[in-house]
Scaffold this active site. Sequence first.
Site, PDB file in Angstrom:
ATOM      1  N   SER A 181       1.874  -9.531  -0.756  1.00 45.10           N
ATOM      2  CA  SER A 181       1.507  -8.110  -0.710  1.00 45.10           C
ATOM      3  C   SER A 181       1.686  -7.476   0.669  1.00 45.10           C
ATOM      4  O   SER A 181       1.865  -6.268   0.782  1.00 45.10           O
ATOM      5  CB  SER A 181       0.068  -7.916  -1.187  1.00 45.10           C
ATOM      6  OG  SER A 181      -0.805  -8.733  -0.432  1.00 45.10           O
ATOM      7  N   GLU A 185      -9.980   5.609   2.583  1.00 43.97           N
ATOM      8  CA  GLU A 185     -10.790   4.537   3.149  1.00 43.97           C
ATOM      9  C   GLU A 185      -9.855   3.371   3.426  1.00 43.97           C
ATOM     10  O   GLU A 185      -8.758   3.311   2.873  1.00 43.97           O
ATOM     11  CB  GLU A 185     -11.870   4.100   2.158  1.00 43.97           C
ATOM     12  CG  GLU A 185     -11.399   3.121   1.076  1.00 43.97           C
ATOM     13  CD  GLU A 185     -10.359   3.694   0.120  1.00 43.97           C
ATOM     14  OE1 GLU A 185     -10.353   4.927  -0.050  1.00 43.97           O
ATOM     15  OE2 GLU A 185      -9.560   2.928  -0.448  1.00 43.97           O
ATOM     16  N   LYS A 243       0.824  -1.210   0.000  1.00 42.98           N
ATOM     17  CA  LYS A 243       0.000   0.000   0.000  1.00 42.98           C
ATOM     18  C   LYS A 243       0.859   1.262   0.000  1.00 42.98           C
ATOM     19  O   LYS A 243       0.457   2.302  -0.501  1.00 42.98           O
ATOM     20  CB  LYS A 243      -0.940  -0.001   1.207  1.00 42.98           C
ATOM     21  CG  LYS A 243      -2.002  -1.099   1.156  1.00 42.98           C
ATOM     22  CD  LYS A 243      -2.955  -0.902   0.004  1.00 42.98           C
ATOM     23  CE  LYS A 243      -4.085  -1.924  -0.008  1.00 42.98           C
ATOM     24  NZ  LYS A 243      -4.914  -1.814  -1.237  1.00 42.98           N
TER      25      LYS A 243
END
Lengths: 239, 396
Positions: free
Chosen positions: B378, B111, B89
């Site tokens: 990830s 969000e 992210k």
Amino acid sequence: MAGDPDLATTEKMALACIRGGADLVELGVHFSDPIADGPEIQAAGQRALRAGTRPRDVLDLAARLRRGSDAPLLLMTYLNPVLAMGLTPFAERAAAAGVDGVIVPDLSLEESPEIRGVLDGAQIDLVQLVAPSTPDGRAAAIGAVSRGFVYVVARYGTTGTRSDLPEGLRSRLQALHHTASLPLAVGFGVSTPDHVRTLATSGADGIVVGSAIVRMAAEEADPEAVEAFVRELASGVRP
Amino acid sequence: MAEVASRGKFGPYGGQFVPETLMPALLELEAAYEDARADPRFEAELDDYNRHYGGRPTPLYFARRLTEACGGARIYLKREDLCHGGAHKFNNVMGQALLARRMGKPRMIAETGAGQHGVAAAMAGAVLGIPTEVYMGSVDVKRQALNVFRMRLLGTQVHAVDGGSQTLKDAINEALRDWVTNVTMTYYCIGSVVGPHPYPTIVRDFQSVIGREIKDQAREQMGRLPDLLVACVGGGSNSMGTFAPFLEDTAVELLGAEAGGEGIETGRHAATLVAGRPGVLHGARSYLLQDEDGQIADTFSVSAGLDYPGVGPQLAYLKDTKRASFTAVTDAQALEAFHTLATLEGILPALESAHAVFAAMQRAREMDRDQVVVATLSGRGDKDVQTVARSMGVEL
């Protein structure tokens, strides 16, 4: 909001609005994820969804209202329920029910040509919205393709009852009148007879009161109270 | 007259289905992004943050014992779990936060589902001095309590969202409502390759650093490109970041692992591309999990980050054109992969990433020993330890 708490109540409330002097009735077709709506209409949509209301039931309701009144009927919904029914079936069913127009707040000018083409074919108006952030040139482009009227979003933010009107609406409406030949209807946070009076003298041709009536219809569910409230609102336009 | 062409389409998917209030902001964002990409200083600053703050490049690691256990293709892991904040992210958030600062926006909103994007946004907001607020479904606030506290420690205000299913989709709804209200002063830092144009493109571009590094590292370490790339797909940001630089390399197969929840047949899952159909949600046309009337379905997954009924529009296009394929991995299978990776490789993967690990193991078994599979890891699994403990009947 159609189907909140049930369709029979919505029918009574819509007829009460018309008796009270509403020139036009908007029926909400609920969507699970209404990003343009504030708490009142979100909650109403959730209640309609839980009550099992389906878009096709709202079209049946529109047909019943049409038999009892000549007042123009608009549907307010989001794009996905329309797409799920299919663009052409939706347009055909809405036309058969006597629906006059559709407002789709998540349908931008850029994405609107296809659906407008289909709705034009069924003689249903696709009403486009102009926002406070819309630059003049873009507002002119929206005014040029909107059908029926131009929906002027009164403020930044979602639908919902508010205590005051934003400043600058009068000059905005005057500027829009220069570029748009269609009538201008103002909504989003228009909640009180005072708001209506102010807007009526500021250049609004139409005034949309949504959340205040949605809340009243759900909380009191009293057609006489709704009729009296709408009459009071309407007196601001036609003293 | 303003330009009114439909933009940001991947075949029939994508577009800009938003309230008019947001359209001028999207046009402004698109122009600002194009301007930034054309400015070498922007690229250089992002690269500097990626290296010295984010810890990039992340390693491409040969998982020897995992490979031996599967007995097939060589399995490599792209270690996004080692990125600052513990997940990929960071890549997107750092790029967007620099863009927000360049645009002069004094406030940033985001969000979050699992909380990884929220934590990353909180970090970027802190390091660039941009006040940041994060919307998070109240169900996710409960199951990802650690990440909620991390965000607060980083100086970010977290808003619990009680509407709808109280998960990621509702957090996005509320973030969009905030943006509609405060659009002139606010940068909306969306966390995946979803939303209206230009977001799917912006997020893909910033995440493509994953795939670019895989390409360089594969050439360096094995002298060739991998045969198969595997990544998990919720909204799709780590998968698009992994796949995008390989789209023209048609010999490289692309596989996305979606959340199969309790099984596709139970209806309790979040496998949008496997089991959904096209519709419009959160500003874009893409595959959705929805009922007959177009009402968005509730989703189910052990992993909060995959618990989303939509998916990025470019992934929808890759499915239709068969450039990528997609499979559903159940909660039980993801948990199995979690334990396997922990005991064989000493890595606790995020439950999201464990979906990709399972799909990679499954495919590697059917492949030759000289073939290469790269699975994107990830994120790291620290945030999921409570959930995993619960699944084992252990009280922490």
